[in-house]
Design a protein around this motif. Structure first.
Motif, PDB file in Angstrom:
ATOM      1  N   SER A  87       0.935  -1.062   0.175  1.00 48.95           N
ATOM      2  CA  SER A  87       0.052   0.116   0.045  1.00 48.95           C
ATOM      3  C   SER A  87       0.791   1.244  -0.085  1.00 48.95           C
ATOM      4  O   SER A  87       0.272   2.370   0.177  1.00 48.95           O
ATOM      5  CB  SER A  87      -1.057   0.128   1.214  1.00 48.95           C
ATOM      6  N   PHE A  88       2.103   1.239  -0.039  1.00 48.40           N
ATOM      7  CA  PHE A  88       3.006   2.471  -0.090  1.00 48.40           C
ATOM      8  C   PHE A  88       2.700   2.999  -1.436  1.00 48.40           C
ATOM      9  O   PHE A  88       2.863   4.363  -1.428  1.00 48.40           O
ATOM     10  CB  PHE A  88       4.582   2.109   0.056  1.00 48.40           C
ATOM     11  N   TRP A  89       2.389   2.290  -2.690  1.00 52.91           N
ATOM     12  CA  TRP A  89       2.094   3.155  -3.771  1.00 52.91           C
ATOM     13  C   TRP A  89       0.960   4.054  -3.712  1.00 52.91           C
ATOM     14  O   TRP A  89       1.087   5.102  -4.016  1.00 52.91           O
ATOM     15  CB  TRP A  89       1.956   2.183  -4.904  1.00 52.91           C
ATOM     16  N   PRO A  90      -0.398   3.709  -3.262  1.00 54.14           N
ATOM     17  CA  PRO A  90      -1.232   4.475  -2.973  1.00 54.14           C
ATOM     18  C   PRO A  90      -0.949   5.734  -2.181  1.00 54.14           C
ATOM     19  O   PRO A  90      -1.396   6.940  -2.436  1.00 54.14           O
ATOM     20  CB  PRO A  90      -2.503   3.721  -2.442  1.00 54.14           C
ATOM     21  N   ALA A  91      -0.417   5.610  -0.990  1.00 57.59           N
ATOM     22  CA  ALA A  91       0.243   6.667  -0.153  1.00 57.59           C
ATOM     23  C   ALA A  91       0.955   7.459  -0.847  1.00 57.59           C
ATOM     24  O   ALA A  91       0.876   8.903  -0.658  1.00 57.59           O
ATOM     25  CB  ALA A  91       0.875   6.009   0.928  1.00 57.59           C
ATOM     26  N   ILE A  92       1.948   7.092  -1.891  1.00 55.56           N
ATOM     27  CA  ILE A  92       2.691   7.819  -2.448  1.00 55.56           C
ATOM     28  C   ILE A  92       1.963   8.848  -3.734  1.00 55.56           C
ATOM     29  O   ILE A  92       2.163  10.116  -3.814  1.00 55.56           O
ATOM     30  CB  ILE A  92       3.934   7.325  -3.394  1.00 55.56           C
ATOM     31  N   ILE A  93       0.854   8.006  -4.286  1.00 60.49           N
ATOM     32  CA  ILE A  93       0.411   8.733  -5.377  1.00 60.49           C
ATOM     33  C   ILE A  93      -0.588   9.794  -4.832  1.00 60.49           C
ATOM     34  O   ILE A  93      -0.771  10.834  -5.302  1.00 60.49           O
ATOM     35  CB  ILE A  93      -0.570   7.676  -6.130  1.00 60.49           C
ATOM     36  N   LEU A  94      -1.450   9.368  -3.575  1.00 62.23           N
ATOM     37  CA  LEU A  94      -2.186  10.311  -3.002  1.00 62.23           C
ATOM     38  C   LEU A  94      -1.374  11.566  -2.659  1.00 62.23           C
ATOM     39  O   LEU A  94      -1.904  12.615  -2.660  1.00 62.23           O
ATOM     40  CB  LEU A  94      -2.825   9.792  -1.790  1.00 62.23           C
ATOM     41  N   TRP A 107      -0.315   5.777   4.704  1.00 68.84           N
ATOM     42  CA  TRP A 107       0.992   5.475   5.553  1.00 68.84           C
ATOM     43  C   TRP A 107       0.591   4.593   6.784  1.00 68.84           C
ATOM     44  O   TRP A 107       1.356   3.603   7.170  1.00 68.84           O
ATOM     45  CB  TRP A 107       1.863   6.468   5.808  1.00 68.84           C
ATOM     46  N   ILE A 108      -0.266   5.271   7.527  1.00 68.43           N
ATOM     47  CA  ILE A 108      -0.558   4.497   8.794  1.00 68.43           C
ATOM     48  C   ILE A 108      -1.420   3.086   8.601  1.00 68.43           C
ATOM     49  O   ILE A 108      -1.015   2.063   9.352  1.00 68.43           O
ATOM     50  CB  ILE A 108      -1.856   5.636   9.705  1.00 68.43           C
ATOM     51  N   CYS A 109      -2.205   3.027   7.592  1.00 72.68           N
ATOM     52  CA  CYS A 109      -2.752   1.673   7.386  1.00 72.68           C
ATOM     53  C   CYS A 109      -1.592   0.759   6.716  1.00 72.68           C
ATOM     54  O   CYS A 109      -1.773  -0.245   7.124  1.00 72.68           O
ATOM     55  CB  CYS A 109      -3.802   1.923   6.342  1.00 72.68           C
ATOM     56  N   LEU A 110      -0.688   1.207   5.953  1.00 70.39           N
ATOM     57  CA  LEU A 110       0.537   0.425   5.641  1.00 70.39           C
ATOM     58  C   LEU A 110       1.184  -0.053   6.787  1.00 70.39           C
ATOM     59  O   LEU A 110       1.444  -1.364   7.115  1.00 70.39           O
ATOM     60  CB  LEU A 110       1.358   1.223   4.810  1.00 70.39           C
ATOM     61  N   LEU A 111       1.433   0.442   7.954  1.00 70.87           N
ATOM     62  CA  LEU A 111       1.934   0.166   9.241  1.00 70.87           C
ATOM     63  C   LEU A 111       1.085  -0.967   9.763  1.00 70.87           C
ATOM     64  O   LEU A 111       1.457  -1.573  10.290  1.00 70.87           O
ATOM     65  CB  LEU A 111       2.449   1.227   9.970  1.00 70.87           C
ATOM     66  N   ILE A 112      -0.268  -0.403   9.953  1.00 70.70           N
ATOM     67  CA  ILE A 112      -1.034  -1.278  10.691  1.00 70.70           C
ATOM     68  C   ILE A 112      -1.202  -2.887   9.697  1.00 70.70           C
ATOM     69  O   ILE A 112      -1.082  -3.674  10.681  1.00 70.70           O
ATOM     70  CB  ILE A 112      -2.490  -0.990  10.795  1.00 70.70           C
ATOM     71  N   GLY A 113      -1.175  -2.621   8.720  1.00 75.83           N
ATOM     72  CA  GLY A 113      -1.219  -4.014   7.773  1.00 75.83           C
ATOM     73  C   GLY A 113      -0.076  -4.723   8.059  1.00 75.83           C
ATOM     74  O   GLY A 113      -0.029  -6.180   8.073  1.00 75.83           O
ATOM     75  N   ILE A 114       1.391  -4.178   7.963  1.00 79.51           N
ATOM     76  CA  ILE A 114       2.395  -4.845   8.104  1.00 79.51           C
ATOM     77  C   ILE A 114       2.485  -5.563   9.437  1.00 79.51           C
ATOM     78  O   ILE A 114       2.781  -6.815   9.830  1.00 79.51           O
ATOM     79  CB  ILE A 114       3.739  -3.995   7.785  1.00 79.51           C
TER      80      ILE A 114
END
Length: 131
Positions: A87-94, A107-114
């Motif tokens: 999910s880092f790509w959507p975070a960067i694109i947004l 980015w927070i969702c990415l960390l929670i997901g990991i």
């Protein structure tokens, strides 16, 4: 110079003409604004059209001003948590498109997901006594 403005205005859309004719004098020369008004009159655009076009532009400006503070939807959060590390790509694109809050939440969702994925992996190791 005025002839140049006149020919340029003929190639513009109705909305573009309205924005130039009623724009800020800091953004456009007086001759360009006059040429846009002349082209509006030549095309016979109704005053209602001009008013509507200006209102639409104002709404677009308001929407653009709100963009940085728009939150992620619940579905987007769930998807970003599930796909975790990807999910880092959507975070960067947004972030690149000006959605500051959405990018931060991604980015927070990415960390929670990991964290969730590693927690599941750790739980599987414990359950199946892999080590």
């Amino acid at each position: 110079m005025t002839d140049s403005f006149e020919s340029t205005m003929q190639g513009l859309t109705d909305d573009e003409l309205v924005l130039i004719a009623h724009g800020d004098t800091d953004d456009y020369e007086q001759a360009a604004m006059a040429a846009a008004r002349n082209e509006i009159a030549r095309r016979g655009l109704a005053e209602d059209f001009v008013t509507t076009a200006l209102e639409h532009e104002e709404l677009r400006d308001r929407a653009e001003a709100l963009r940085p503070d728009l939150p992620l939807s619940t579905l987007a959060r769930i998807v970003l948590i599930v796909i975790g590390p990807f999910s880092f790509w959507p975070a960067i694109i947004l972030g690149a498109r000006g959605y500051r809050r959405k990018s931060r939440e991604a980015w927070i969702c990415l960390l929670i997901g990991i964290a969730f994925q590693w927690g599941v992996i750790g739980l599987l190791f414990v359950i199946f006594d892999v080590m």
